[in-house]
Scaffold this motif. Sequence first.
Motif, PDB file in Angstrom:
ATOM      1  N   VAL A  62      14.908  68.099  53.543  1.00 31.85           N
ATOM      2  CA  VAL A  62      15.224  66.764  52.350  1.00 31.85           C
ATOM      3  C   VAL A  62      13.994  66.163  52.867  1.00 31.85           C
ATOM      4  CG1 VAL A  62      17.669  66.646  52.567  1.00 31.85           C
ATOM      5  CG2 VAL A  62      16.347  65.495  54.080  1.00 31.85           C
ATOM      6  N   CYS A  63      13.419  64.824  51.901  1.00 28.10           N
ATOM      7  CA  CYS A  63      12.752  64.325  51.752  1.00 28.10           C
ATOM      8  C   CYS A  63      13.611  62.892  52.566  1.00 28.10           C
ATOM      9  CB  CYS A  63      11.491  63.982  50.722  1.00 28.10           C
ATOM     10  SG  CYS A  63      10.563  65.531  50.115  1.00 28.10           S
ATOM     11  N   ASP A  64      13.441  62.675  53.969  1.00 27.71           N
ATOM     12  CA  ASP A  64      14.222  61.998  54.393  1.00 27.71           C
ATOM     13  C   ASP A  64      14.076  61.531  55.854  1.00 27.71           C
ATOM     14  OD1 ASP A  64      15.712  59.059  53.881  1.00 27.71           O
ATOM     15  OD2 ASP A  64      17.770  60.040  52.805  1.00 27.71           O
ATOM     16  N   LYS A  65      14.905  60.818  56.677  1.00 28.53           N
ATOM     17  CA  LYS A  65      15.406  60.543  58.230  1.00 28.53           C
ATOM     18  C   LYS A  65      16.830  61.333  58.374  1.00 28.53           C
ATOM     19  CE  LYS A  65      14.569  56.418  58.142  1.00 28.53           C
ATOM     20  NZ  LYS A  65      14.152  54.986  58.897  1.00 28.53           N
ATOM     21  N   SER A  66      16.978  61.689  57.011  1.00 29.46           N
ATOM     22  CA  SER A  66      19.030  61.755  57.083  1.00 29.46           C
ATOM     23  C   SER A  66      19.285  63.298  56.558  1.00 29.46           C
ATOM     24  CB  SER A  66      19.594  60.936  56.941  1.00 29.46           C
ATOM     25  OG  SER A  66      19.209  59.524  58.266  1.00 29.46           O
ATOM     26  N   ILE A  67      20.282  64.437  56.878  1.00 28.43           N
ATOM     27  CA  ILE A  67      20.846  65.153  55.970  1.00 28.43           C
ATOM     28  C   ILE A  67      22.065  65.395  56.780  1.00 28.43           C
ATOM     29  CG2 ILE A  67      20.830  67.390  55.788  1.00 28.43           C
ATOM     30  CD1 ILE A  67      17.667  68.032  56.972  1.00 28.43           C
ATOM     31  N   ARG A  68      22.852  65.067  55.914  1.00 29.76           N
ATOM     32  CA  ARG A  68      24.507  64.199  55.802  1.00 29.76           C
ATOM     33  C   ARG A  68      25.407  65.503  54.633  1.00 29.76           C
ATOM     34  NH1 ARG A  68      24.561  60.167  59.322  1.00 29.76           N
ATOM     35  NH2 ARG A  68      22.532  58.743  58.822  1.00 29.76           N
ATOM     36  N   SER A  69      24.316  65.918  53.557  1.00 36.06           N
ATOM     37  CA  SER A  69      25.932  66.638  53.080  1.00 36.06           C
ATOM     38  C   SER A  69      26.119  68.064  52.998  1.00 36.06           C
ATOM     39  CB  SER A  69      24.916  66.403  52.323  1.00 36.06           C
ATOM     40  OG  SER A  69      23.786  66.403  51.302  1.00 36.06           O
ATOM     41  N   GLY A  70      27.084  68.974  52.003  1.00 39.18           N
ATOM     42  CA  GLY A  70      26.626  70.080  51.957  1.00 39.18           C
ATOM     43  C   GLY A  70      27.268  70.619  53.094  1.00 39.18           C
ATOM     44  N   ALA A  71      26.276  71.755  53.406  1.00 36.49           N
ATOM     45  CA  ALA A  71      26.803  72.274  55.069  1.00 36.49           C
ATOM     46  C   ALA A  71      26.934  71.425  55.909  1.00 36.49           C
ATOM     47  CB  ALA A  71      25.329  73.261  54.806  1.00 36.49           C
ATOM     48  N   PHE A  72      26.209  70.314  56.236  1.00 36.48           N
ATOM     49  CA  PHE A  72      25.536  69.836  57.009  1.00 36.48           C
ATOM     50  C   PHE A  72      26.923  68.545  57.254  1.00 36.48           C
ATOM     51  CE2 PHE A  72      22.116  72.147  56.975  1.00 36.48           C
ATOM     52  CZ  PHE A  72      21.505  72.715  58.640  1.00 36.48           C
ATOM     53  N   SER A  73      27.480  68.294  56.019  1.00 36.56           N
ATOM     54  CA  SER A  73      28.769  67.391  56.213  1.00 36.56           C
ATOM     55  C   SER A  73      29.527  67.560  57.458  1.00 36.56           C
ATOM     56  CB  SER A  73      29.538  67.914  54.773  1.00 36.56           C
ATOM     57  OG  SER A  73      30.355  68.603  54.490  1.00 36.56           O
ATOM     58  N   ALA A  74      28.820  68.237  58.260  1.00 36.08           N
ATOM     59  CA  ALA A  74      30.446  68.546  59.254  1.00 36.08           C
ATOM     60  C   ALA A  74      29.861  67.567  60.268  1.00 36.08           C
ATOM     61  CB  ALA A  74      31.980  69.685  59.025  1.00 36.08           C
ATOM     62  N   LEU A  75      28.039  68.401  59.977  1.00 36.03           N
ATOM     63  CA  LEU A  75      27.379  68.077  61.562  1.00 36.03           C
ATOM     64  C   LEU A  75      26.153  67.697  60.778  1.00 36.03           C
ATOM     65  CD1 LEU A  75      26.901  69.496  63.741  1.00 36.03           C
ATOM     66  CD2 LEU A  75      24.293  71.337  63.187  1.00 36.03           C
ATOM     67  N   ILE A  77      22.929  64.981  60.664  1.00 40.19           N
ATOM     68  CA  ILE A  77      21.595  64.848  61.478  1.00 40.19           C
ATOM     69  C   ILE A  77      21.225  64.278  61.043  1.00 40.19           C
ATOM     70  CG2 ILE A  77      19.445  66.115  62.292  1.00 40.19           C
ATOM     71  CD1 ILE A  77      20.780  68.368  61.472  1.00 40.19           C
ATOM     72  N   HIS A  78      20.753  62.624  62.213  1.00 33.79           N
ATOM     73  CA  HIS A  78      19.674  61.596  62.102  1.00 33.79           C
ATOM     74  C   HIS A  78      18.709  61.374  63.177  1.00 33.79           C
ATOM     75  CE1 HIS A  78      18.288  57.291  59.915  1.00 33.79           C
ATOM     76  NE2 HIS A  78      18.980  57.024  61.449  1.00 33.79           N
ATOM     77  N   VAL A  79      17.145  60.984  62.569  1.00 37.60           N
ATOM     78  CA  VAL A  79      15.925  60.994  63.237  1.00 37.60           C
ATOM     79  C   VAL A  79      15.765  59.498  62.716  1.00 37.60           C
ATOM     80  CG1 VAL A  79      13.834  61.558  64.086  1.00 37.60           C
ATOM     81  CG2 VAL A  79      15.136  63.035  63.343  1.00 37.60           C
ATOM     82  N   ASP A  80      15.676  58.709  63.993  1.00 35.71           N
ATOM     83  CA  ASP A  80      15.327  57.723  64.182  1.00 35.71           C
ATOM     84  C   ASP A  80      14.276  56.630  64.700  1.00 35.71           C
ATOM     85  OD1 ASP A  80      15.125  54.339  64.026  1.00 35.71           O
ATOM     86  OD2 ASP A  80      17.241  53.722  65.016  1.00 35.71           O
ATOM     87  N   ALA A  81      13.008  57.162  64.915  1.00 40.76           N
ATOM     88  CA  ALA A  81      11.983  56.955  65.359  1.00 40.76           C
ATOM     89  C   ALA A  81      11.336  56.349  65.255  1.00 40.76           C
ATOM     90  CB  ALA A  81      11.207  58.499  65.634  1.00 40.76           C
ATOM     91  N   ASP A  82      10.100  55.148  65.457  1.00 40.44           N
ATOM     92  CA  ASP A  82       8.851  54.602  65.327  1.00 40.44           C
ATOM     93  C   ASP A  82       8.020  55.711  65.042  1.00 40.44           C
ATOM     94  OD1 ASP A  82       8.292  55.387  68.027  1.00 40.44           O
ATOM     95  OD2 ASP A  82       8.570  53.616  68.725  1.00 40.44           O
ATOM     96  N   GLY A  83       6.751  54.328  65.087  1.00 41.51           N
ATOM     97  CA  GLY A  83       5.699  55.230  64.785  1.00 41.51           C
ATOM     98  C   GLY A  83       4.604  56.050  65.604  1.00 41.51           C
ATOM     99  N   GLU A  84       5.182  55.691  67.230  1.00 39.59           N
ATOM    100  CA  GLU A  84       4.859  56.788  67.838  1.00 39.59           C
ATOM    101  C   GLU A  84       5.758  57.888  68.834  1.00 39.59           C
ATOM    102  OE1 GLU A  84       3.864  54.131  71.693  1.00 39.59           O
ATOM    103  OE2 GLU A  84       1.488  53.735  70.059  1.00 39.59           O
ATOM    104  N   ALA A  85       6.682  58.011  67.495  1.00 38.33           N
ATOM    105  CA  ALA A  85       7.845  59.188  68.503  1.00 38.33           C
ATOM    106  C   ALA A  85       8.702  58.703  69.457  1.00 38.33           C
ATOM    107  CB  ALA A  85       7.203  60.315  67.511  1.00 38.33           C
ATOM    108  N   PHE A  86       8.840  57.617  69.622  1.00 37.28           N
ATOM    109  CA  PHE A  86       9.360  57.507  70.262  1.00 37.28           C
ATOM    110  C   PHE A  86      11.011  56.883  69.489  1.00 37.28           C
ATOM    111  CE2 PHE A  86       6.275  55.753  73.449  1.00 37.28           C
ATOM    112  CZ  PHE A  86       6.360  56.936  73.877  1.00 37.28           C
ATOM    113  N   GLY A  87      11.976  57.435  70.253  1.00 40.44           N
ATOM    114  CA  GLY A  87      13.470  56.377  69.408  1.00 40.44           C
ATOM    115  C   GLY A  87      14.850  57.895  69.179  1.00 40.44           C
ATOM    116  N   THR A  88      15.987  58.252  68.771  1.00 37.83           N
ATOM    117  CA  THR A  88      16.170  59.110  69.272  1.00 37.83           C
ATOM    118  C   THR A  88      16.800  59.969  67.954  1.00 37.83           C
ATOM    119  OG1 THR A  88      18.147  57.297  67.956  1.00 37.83           O
ATOM    120  CG2 THR A  88      17.948  57.286  70.009  1.00 37.83           C
ATOM    121  N   ILE A  89      17.161  60.584  68.578  1.00 41.54           N
ATOM    122  CA  ILE A  89      18.396  62.364  67.416  1.00 41.54           C
ATOM    123  C   ILE A  89      19.553  62.003  67.140  1.00 41.54           C
ATOM    124  CG2 ILE A  89      17.472  63.864  68.810  1.00 41.54           C
ATOM    125  CD1 ILE A  89      17.428  65.761  66.426  1.00 41.54           C
ATOM    126  N   THR A  90      20.527  61.833  66.625  1.00 37.92           N
ATOM    127  CA  THR A  90      21.185  62.359  65.894  1.00 37.92           C
ATOM    128  C   THR A  90      21.946  63.238  65.379  1.00 37.92           C
ATOM    129  OG1 THR A  90      21.907  59.401  66.076  1.00 37.92           O
ATOM    130  CG2 THR A  90      23.738  61.447  65.357  1.00 37.92           C
TER     131      THR A  90
END
Length: 364
Positions: A62-75, A77-90
């Motif tokens: 996807v052209c986004d920071k999250s995948i939440r639909s379809g096969a991934f509705s049960a799993l 995925i979201h990335v929350d990172a700044d411009g230096e790639a510090f942050g979290t992945i869910t």
Amino acid sequence: MGFSLTSLLATASLALAIPHDFQIGERAPVSTIDIRYRHDKVTNKYALAVLDRDTHQVLARVCDKSIRSGAFSALPIHVDADGEAFGTITVGSRTHAIGHRSRQVDCWSMYSNRAATVTCHVSLRHLPALDFDALAHDTPAPPCFDNFPLVEQSDVDGTPSNVTQLELAQHEIGNEGLETVQAQDQLPSHPTLRARQGSILRCPPYREARLVGDGNPHQNYFHVQMTSKGRCTDGDCEISYETSETKTFSWTASASIAGWISGGFAVEKSHSFAENFNCVGKEGHDTNICVWQMIAHTAYTVQNYIVYPCSNNAVPDGDPFILWSPNANNVGSEYYCVRNTCRAGKGDNWWDKSPSRPGGPRDW
């Protein structure tokens, strides 16, 4: 590694067991997935992809920071990172700090002035099973960027994953910088042809390289680790590439060439870099950090000829081959930071020779 990116990646195995009830039909289970996130800071565009770790099949993009639909509705995925790639992945209901390495999630990151990327290996053990049937009918999203020269990210030993399109360079680094030495062949003997030219002493033949057609130019990138590893063991850390460590990068070719030519492109026989660049890491997140340089080259097709000046004839000498020359004025090149996947030491390198960016020298 630096950017308008593409992406870079190879592998360190995370062969973790998976419950028997994960089996779906006759298809082999996915035990580990790769999550790849990219942020173009110039356009503020994002891309997020999920791949089967073993087969490299794209499961979602996807052209986004999250995948939440379809096969991934049960799993989700979201990335929350700044411009230096510090942050979290869910992943699912669990959030992990990028750079904090565990048996379940193992991430590394890269960033430059243009872009930031994160790649994670994620074990699916104890996580919801992916619905293969739903994935089979999902249509992958189109590319999110026109060009993204950072290819996939490298893994713990820095080996690029797309080895069918990448070629490891044979450059060596010395005290005076990085150079490629090209062997110059002597003029081959062609007695019959020479006899037709009259006096060799009066009108000697010579060898030269010429462009083949328009040269079919395209952009390739030589990636070099410019510093040793910095380690974040006693707090936040940083490492810098200093102007006093100037390196020189030279042209290279896929065959012996009669003599270097520019082919009419804005390229140089060699180019030196002397800018400062700084990379930072966080305690507890990053085991190592280092500075890399992506040196943009223009690749163009040339051929050697034997030229007979008395008759104004030129005879091809061998087959056409590729010449790679660094772009003048550092056009298209970039420094970038690598975390957790630094190579053994300064000077380690690899080539990205995939034909993904046609044309002559240009910025992103």
